[in-house]
Design an enzyme around this catalytic site. Sequence first.
Site, PDB file in Angstrom:
ATOM      1  N   PRO A   9       0.787  -1.232   0.000  1.00 13.01           N
ATOM      2  CA  PRO A   9       0.000   0.000   0.000  1.00 13.01           C
ATOM      3  C   PRO A   9       0.824   1.291   0.000  1.00 13.01           C
ATOM      4  CG  PRO A   9      -0.045  -1.046   2.162  1.00 13.01           C
ATOM      5  CD  PRO A   9       0.598  -2.020   1.220  1.00 13.01           C
ATOM      6  N   ASN A  10       0.274   2.276  -0.669  1.00 13.83           N
ATOM      7  CA  ASN A  10       0.795   3.658  -0.723  1.00 13.83           C
ATOM      8  C   ASN A  10       2.073   3.814  -1.550  1.00 13.83           C
ATOM      9  OD1 ASN A  10      -1.249   4.718   1.035  1.00 13.83           O
ATOM     10  ND2 ASN A  10      -0.186   3.728   2.733  1.00 13.83           N
ATOM     11  N   ARG A  17       5.473  11.020  -2.179  1.00 17.06           N
ATOM     12  CA  ARG A  17       5.177  10.645  -0.798  1.00 17.06           C
ATOM     13  C   ARG A  17       6.430  10.787   0.071  1.00 17.06           C
ATOM     14  NH1 ARG A  17       4.621   4.472   1.364  1.00 17.06           N
ATOM     15  NH2 ARG A  17       4.046   5.034   3.491  1.00 17.06           N
ATOM     16  N   TYR A  22      11.438   8.459   1.650  1.00 17.75           N
ATOM     17  CA  TYR A  22      11.396   7.382   0.646  1.00 17.75           C
ATOM     18  C   TYR A  22      12.159   7.685  -0.636  1.00 17.75           C
ATOM     19  CZ  TYR A  22       7.861   5.577   3.800  1.00 17.75           C
ATOM     20  OH  TYR A  22       7.214   5.109   4.911  1.00 17.75           O
ATOM     21  N   ASN A  73       7.831  -5.586  -1.195  1.00 19.93           N
ATOM     22  CA  ASN A  73       7.818  -4.504  -0.219  1.00 19.93           C
ATOM     23  C   ASN A  73       6.397  -4.471   0.328  1.00 19.93           C
ATOM     24  OD1 ASN A  73       7.780  -2.245   1.329  1.00 19.93           O
ATOM     25  ND2 ASN A  73       8.759  -0.903  -0.177  1.00 19.93           N
ATOM     26  N   ALA A  76       3.167  -0.920   4.807  1.00 19.53           N
ATOM     27  CA  ALA A  76       2.619  -0.928   6.178  1.00 19.53           C
ATOM     28  C   ALA A  76       2.151  -2.311   6.616  1.00 19.53           C
ATOM     29  CB  ALA A  76       1.481   0.074   6.280  1.00 19.53           C
ATOM     30  N   HIS A  79       4.058  -4.623   9.158  1.00 20.40           N
ATOM     31  CA  HIS A  79       3.977  -4.500  10.620  1.00 20.40           C
ATOM     32  C   HIS A  79       2.630  -4.938  11.179  1.00 20.40           C
ATOM     33  CE1 HIS A  79       7.369  -2.083   9.419  1.00 20.40           C
ATOM     34  NE2 HIS A  79       6.583  -1.192   8.844  1.00 20.40           N
ATOM     35  N   ASP A  86       0.774 -15.487   6.554  1.00 25.68           N
ATOM     36  CA  ASP A  86       0.233 -16.833   6.347  1.00 25.68           C
ATOM     37  C   ASP A  86       0.118 -17.165   4.861  1.00 25.68           C
ATOM     38  OD1 ASP A  86       0.086 -17.140   9.059  1.00 25.68           O
ATOM     39  OD2 ASP A  86      -2.099 -17.107   9.191  1.00 25.68           O
ATOM     40  N   GLU A  97      12.299  -9.649   1.447  1.00 25.61           N
ATOM     41  CA  GLU A  97      11.537  -8.472   1.897  1.00 25.61           C
ATOM     42  C   GLU A  97      12.394  -7.233   1.724  1.00 25.61           C
ATOM     43  OE1 GLU A  97       9.732  -8.788   5.836  1.00 25.61           O
ATOM     44  OE2 GLU A  97      10.137  -6.662   6.173  1.00 25.61           O
ATOM     45  N   HIS A  99      12.651  -2.797   1.800  1.00 22.65           N
ATOM     46  CA  HIS A  99      12.089  -1.507   2.208  1.00 22.65           C
ATOM     47  C   HIS A  99      12.993  -0.398   1.714  1.00 22.65           C
ATOM     48  CE1 HIS A  99       9.179  -3.370   4.879  1.00 22.65           C
ATOM     49  NE2 HIS A  99      10.143  -4.182   5.258  1.00 22.65           N
ATOM     50  N   LEU A 100      12.378   0.678   1.271  1.00 21.45           N
ATOM     51  CA  LEU A 100      13.146   1.848   0.840  1.00 21.45           C
ATOM     52  C   LEU A 100      13.873   2.474   2.026  1.00 21.45           C
ATOM     53  CD1 LEU A 100      10.053   2.919  -1.081  1.00 21.45           C
ATOM     54  CD2 LEU A 100      12.233   2.790  -2.272  1.00 21.45           C
ATOM     55  N   SER A 101      13.142   2.642   3.124  1.00 22.35           N
ATOM     56  CA  SER A 101      13.711   3.277   4.313  1.00 22.35           C
ATOM     57  C   SER A 101      14.272   2.215   5.253  1.00 22.35           C
ATOM     58  CB  SER A 101      12.626   4.086   5.034  1.00 22.35           C
ATOM     59  OG  SER A 101      11.606   3.219   5.523  1.00 22.35           O
ATOM     60  N   ARG A 106      13.449   3.883  12.516  1.00 22.84           N
ATOM     61  CA  ARG A 106      12.276   4.765  12.520  1.00 22.84           C
ATOM     62  C   ARG A 106      11.409   4.512  13.760  1.00 22.84           C
ATOM     63  NH1 ARG A 106       9.454   4.534   6.935  1.00 22.84           N
ATOM     64  NH2 ARG A 106       8.389   6.357   7.840  1.00 22.84           N
ATOM     65  N   ARG A 110       7.522   0.234  13.597  1.00 23.07           N
ATOM     66  CA  ARG A 110       8.058  -0.275  12.317  1.00 23.07           C
ATOM     67  C   ARG A 110       9.169  -1.306  12.520  1.00 23.07           C
ATOM     68  NH1 ARG A 110       5.817   3.280   8.443  1.00 23.07           N
ATOM     69  NH2 ARG A 110       5.543   5.335   9.361  1.00 23.07           N
TER      70      ARG A 110
HETATM   71  C1  DQA Z   1       8.228   0.931   3.781  1.00 21.40           C
HETATM   72  C2  DQA Z   1       8.365   1.075   5.307  1.00 21.40           C
HETATM   73  C3  DQA Z   1       7.042   0.852   5.998  1.00 21.40           C
HETATM   74  O1  DQA Z   1       7.193   1.002   7.407  1.00 21.40           O
HETATM   75  C4  DQA Z   1       6.025   1.859   5.517  1.00 21.40           C
HETATM   76  O2  DQA Z   1       4.753   1.596   6.093  1.00 21.40           O
HETATM   77  C5  DQA Z   1       5.926   1.940   4.031  1.00 21.40           C
HETATM   78  C6  DQA Z   1       7.149   1.852   3.234  1.00 21.40           C
HETATM   79  C7  DQA Z   1       9.548   1.264   3.055  1.00 21.40           C
HETATM   80  O3  DQA Z   1       9.672   0.850   1.914  1.00 21.40           O
HETATM   81  O4  DQA Z   1      10.417   1.947   3.609  1.00 21.40           O
HETATM   82  O5  DQA Z   1       4.860   2.174   3.472  1.00 21.40           O
HETATM   83  O6  DQA Z   1       7.905  -0.406   3.484  1.00 21.40           O
END
Ligand code: DQA
Length: 145
Positions: A9-10, A17, A22, A73, A76, A79, A86, A97, A99-101, A106, A110
């Site tokens: 998501p997002n 964003r 990010y 990725n 959210a 977490h 599952d 897995e 993640h950008l950040s 953080r 997270r």
């Molecule tokens: C994220 C880190 C997550 O905590 C956050 O909810 C995201 C982006 C990252 O790529 O850094 O939406 O997955």
Amino acid sequence: MKIAVIHGPNLRLLGRREPEVYGSATLEEIDDALLELGEELGAAVEIFQSNSEGQLLDHVEELMDRVDGIVINPAAYTHTSVALRDGLAAAGLPFVEVHLSNTSARERFRKHSYLAPMAVGTVQGFGKESYLLGLRGLIAHLKRP
Ligand code: DQA
């Protein structure tokens, strides 16, 4: 070799964003780089994004007998989602897995990932490069004798 990339998501909003967190790369730029790297490394890469947990679950189920591994990725849902954990366990596909950040640096909420204990590995904190490192790592893992 077939690899599926999944964006949670997002992530469609990347570029606009919270760029200080990010980075400035758009999702399209990330996807183009992944497709190019896949080609270079001899893997067919397909990409999916959804904001919906249900759609992500349906997609993982659909990938089950079709691809060799997943770069995800979960955003959210990392977490929060026991369901995604599952679903990935049920699919039984090796996944990385990303993640950008750097989620460890953080907010406290997270720091925990439902998925990471099942992953081949995790990459975080490198912006767009996290995806490319994750793809390289997964392909190397799959090529290992
Ligand atoms: C994220 C880190 C997550 O905590 C956050 O909810 C995201 C982006 C990252 O790529 O850094 O939406 O997955």
